[in-house]
Design an enzyme around this catalytic site. Structure first.
Site: not given
Length: 211
Positions: A19, A42, A71, A131, A161, A181-182
């Site tokens: 992202r 992704e 998204t 998901k 998370g 992700g992050s």
């Protein structure tokens, strides 16, 4: 009726969520992820110029890597992802029109669910995997409780998370796929930095699976 795509047989069911990535940096970052052992990539559509990023990495890595978008909120955007070579459709919700378009275009799908109602709707609409999002709210035990009533062959994923720090509890609960992700990538990170986080994630996943 178009048959939905099955979840791919990969060594590690880890989806790298990039992202915020930009087209001029995405190839180096994806190369680093692949070198570390990732097979699924992704690019969320709320990233800068996401279709260009997806097109670039599909041209370079698409033969051996499952690449697509996250998204994805409309059937039109889903079709556009397929037009530039994307074969993976990830969404935060269950939209039967999006899932139908993805099936028509031969894409692997992973719609977001949070409840048994949404999970069964997604499976009925042909989802390749579920998901559970945000996983941090449900927790491994919450997802396991819902999993108990789902078909035994349903592929269960967790996103939100989940990281190298807590793979073990989710694996123990029967979760089979993960979106990172992050904990893996934040905008501005270099390919070298991403390779380090990717290697840590792969090592933690391998350790969790080994028990």
């Amino acid at each position: 009726m178009t048959q939905p795509m099955r979840w791919p047989d990969v060594k590690r069911p880890l989806v790298a969520i990039l992202r915020g990535v930009k087209p001029d940096e995405v190839e180096g970052i994806v190369e680093a992820l692949i070198d570390a052992g990732f097979e699924m990539i992704e690019v969320p559509l709320n990233s800068p110029d996401p279709f260009e990023s997806i097109a670039r990495i599909c041209r370079r890595f698409g033969r051996d890597t499952l690449i697509g978008a996250g998204t994805v909120l409309t059937a039109g955007d889903c079709a556009r992802v397929a037009d530039v070579g994307g074969r993976l459709m990830v969404s935060p919700n269950v939209d039967v029109d999006v899932l139908a378009m993805a099936a028509k275009r031969g894409m692997v799908t992973m719609p977001g669910v949070f409840s048994p109602t949404e999970a069964f709707l997604a499976l009925r609409a042909g989802a390749s995997a579920l998901k559970f999002f945000p996983a941090s709210i449900l927790g491994a035990s919450g997802i396991a409780a819902i999993r108990a009533v789902l078909p035994k062959d349903a592929v269960i994923g967790a996103v939100g998370g989940v990281s190298d720090r807590n793979f073990a509890e989710y694996v123990a609960a029967g979760i089979q796929a993960f979106g990172l992700g992050s904990s893996l990538y934040k905008p501005g990170m270099s390919a070298t930095e991403v390779k380090a986080t990717a290697q840590a994630s792969v090592a933690a996943y391998d350790q969790a699976i080994a028990g």
